[in-house]
Design a protein around this motif. Sequence first.
Motif: not given
Length: 425
Positions: A376-383
């Motif tokens: 989720q942290v990685e996804l939030d960064a991409l988002q």
Amino acid sequence: MSVQSAAADVDVDLRQLFASLARNWLRIVLVTLVVTGLAFAFAWLATPQYKAVAKLEIGSRESVFTRPAGTTSDDKPATDEEAVATEVQIMSSPDILKKVASDLNLEKLPEFDEALKMSALSRALVLVGLKSDPFDIPPEERVLKAMHDKLNVYGVEKSRVIAVEFSSNDPKLAAQVADAIAQAYLASKGSAKMESNTAATGFLGPEITDLQNRVKDAEAKVAAYRAQSDLLMGGNNSVLATQQLSELSSELSRVRANRAAAEATADSVRKALQNGGTLDSVPEVLSSELIQRLLERQVELRTNIADLSTTLLDNHPRIRALKSQLADLNGQIRNEAQKILKGLATQAQTAKAREDQLVQEVNTLKAASARAGEQQVELDALQRDANAQRQQLESYMASYREAASRADRNYLPVDARLLSKAQVP
């Protein structure tokens, strides 16, 4: 003695003074007439100079209805003394003066180019080296120098008004030049805005195309990572694994509490049965309807035995029969308590088994939640990166549309206006 001599030095003999004037009156009159004649001759031969003044107001001309979205009147730059001084320098700049000189053909007028009509005296002075030769200077510079000498641009004190004052031998020409400088200044400001607007659209067009590609790539990365990580979202916009972990943790706490309560109750019943104590203090035993009826019958038998003991001996058949019944009741109560104890033990075992199962599930979900958290942290960064590029793209597109529409409609108001034209002096 010295005081008297000093007083004698400052004494004036008025009789001798007037006598001297009377003797020299002709000389005095002649000198006065000569000086007066020379003054009148100079005034008659001197070329008259006429001054004309045009005034401009410096300030934003943007309409409240056409102001860019997201800006207010408070966002416009303040016109301070330095800003007014800068505009003064622009108005008297060579570029403005060259344009005015070209438009009005000032280079053909002897007033602005002394080389066009030099007197014999001037030529003689040039030949003997007492005066610089105007032909040594290019014609354009001669005109600019003459215009600078006749021009006076200044800011009106405590205002945003700039005055353009020009002097000339011709009153109409003085007004024309002053107005022409003001108009040339406004035209230059408009050209500068047009160039800035054109440069903005030229920059924003390719940048928008590049940003559109980058936004597509960023959003594609978000979608691909979400599908790869299989992140499922639960309620309250939280990861499903984290939400399940929270629910299982709550259930585990409840099961542990039930197990602990069942074990404690079973332990108290077991101790009461082992020690032969009373079961009246155990709530789970008392809650049994059968035990309640047996206890009521036990109380009744004990009451009967106590009543008969007042008249009969302990070996009397009736008393022995009642005691036998009382013993049977105690046995039934203990048997029923044993059943309750077994039920409590079974309940505690079931709770323990469920607790062990929940502990395994919680440990599994902990690992899954940890992995989901990292994902989720990685996804939030991409988002965030995709959102930032999307916002920048939308901002650039709004600016580009506004700049393009202003260029199409030729609406680029300059930050100044002609307050008053020059009047012919």
